[in-house]
Motif scaffolding. Structure first.
Motif, PDB file in Angstrom:
ATOM      1  N   GLY A  22      96.532 -31.132 -17.774  1.00 50.72           N
ATOM      2  CA  GLY A  22      95.139 -31.460 -18.036  1.00 50.72           C
ATOM      3  C   GLY A  22      94.609 -30.655 -19.199  1.00 50.72           C
ATOM      4  O   GLY A  22      95.311 -29.844 -19.785  1.00 50.72           O
ATOM      5  N   GLU A  60      89.625 -32.851 -18.146  1.00 48.67           N
ATOM      6  CA  GLU A  60      90.366 -34.102 -18.138  1.00 48.67           C
ATOM      7  C   GLU A  60      91.671 -33.887 -17.386  1.00 48.67           C
ATOM      8  O   GLU A  60      92.489 -33.067 -17.780  1.00 48.67           O
ATOM      9  CB  GLU A  60      90.662 -34.564 -19.563  1.00 48.67           C
ATOM     10  CG  GLU A  60      89.421 -34.838 -20.373  1.00 48.67           C
ATOM     11  CD  GLU A  60      89.726 -35.188 -21.813  1.00 48.67           C
ATOM     12  OE1 GLU A  60      90.796 -35.765 -22.076  1.00 48.67           O
ATOM     13  OE2 GLU A  60      88.897 -34.872 -22.665  1.00 48.67           O
ATOM     14  N   GLY A  62      94.611 -36.351 -15.909  1.00 53.80           N
ATOM     15  CA  GLY A  62      95.084 -37.730 -15.821  1.00 53.80           C
ATOM     16  C   GLY A  62      94.049 -38.683 -16.386  1.00 53.80           C
ATOM     17  O   GLY A  62      93.564 -38.506 -17.495  1.00 53.80           O
ATOM     18  N   LYS A  63      93.666 -39.685 -15.609  1.00 58.14           N
ATOM     19  CA  LYS A  63      92.664 -40.660 -16.042  1.00 58.14           C
ATOM     20  C   LYS A  63      91.249 -40.259 -15.644  1.00 58.14           C
ATOM     21  O   LYS A  63      90.295 -40.968 -15.904  1.00 58.14           O
ATOM     22  CB  LYS A  63      92.989 -42.034 -15.454  1.00 58.14           C
ATOM     23  CG  LYS A  63      94.288 -42.600 -15.962  1.00 58.14           C
ATOM     24  CD  LYS A  63      94.575 -43.932 -15.346  1.00 58.14           C
ATOM     25  CE  LYS A  63      95.899 -44.477 -15.832  1.00 58.14           C
ATOM     26  NZ  LYS A  63      96.209 -45.766 -15.242  1.00 58.14           N
ATOM     27  N   LYS A  64      91.109 -39.102 -15.007  1.00 56.71           N
ATOM     28  CA  LYS A  64      89.815 -38.653 -14.501  1.00 56.71           C
ATOM     29  C   LYS A  64      89.192 -37.626 -15.457  1.00 56.71           C
ATOM     30  O   LYS A  64      89.868 -36.714 -15.925  1.00 56.71           O
ATOM     31  CB  LYS A  64      90.008 -38.019 -13.125  1.00 56.71           C
ATOM     32  CG  LYS A  64      88.756 -37.659 -12.415  1.00 56.71           C
ATOM     33  CD  LYS A  64      89.096 -37.158 -11.022  1.00 56.71           C
ATOM     34  CE  LYS A  64      87.868 -36.788 -10.243  1.00 56.71           C
ATOM     35  NZ  LYS A  64      88.204 -36.269  -8.915  1.00 56.71           N
ATOM     36  N   THR A  65      87.905 -37.797 -15.764  1.00 57.51           N
ATOM     37  CA  THR A  65      87.167 -36.859 -16.606  1.00 57.51           C
ATOM     38  C   THR A  65      85.913 -36.402 -15.866  1.00 57.51           C
ATOM     39  O   THR A  65      85.168 -37.209 -15.336  1.00 57.51           O
ATOM     40  CB  THR A  65      86.754 -37.519 -17.938  1.00 57.51           C
ATOM     41  OG1 THR A  65      87.930 -37.953 -18.617  1.00 57.51           O
ATOM     42  CG2 THR A  65      85.986 -36.550 -18.807  1.00 57.51           C
TER      43      THR A  65
END
Length: 73
Positions: A22, A60, A62-65
């Protein structure tokens, strides 16, 4: 849940699980930007620029922010 603490001009970030990959980015109201890579960790520490009144943290994973703004004064 992510826990952030500021002490002696340092930002401490406790992540709720082990993060294999991340990025943590911090920017302040004076235009300073700093990013660190997170690898196989659930705790990170960053020095903050002096004189900041407000910082924005972006994490951040993976696809998560996740974005958080903290007023320092």
């Amino acid at each position: 849940m992510i826990i952030t603490t500021i002490n002696n001009n340092k930002l401490f970030i406790q992540l709720d699980s082990l993060v294999s990959k991340g990025i943590i980015s911090v920017s302040d109201d004076n235009g300073h930007n700093k990013s660190i890579a997170v690898r196989d960790s659930n705790f990170e520490e960053m020095d903050l620029p002096s004189g900041s009144k407000k910082i924005s943290i972006t994490i951040e994973i993976g696809k998560k922010t996740i974005t958080k703004t903290i007023n320092l004064l």
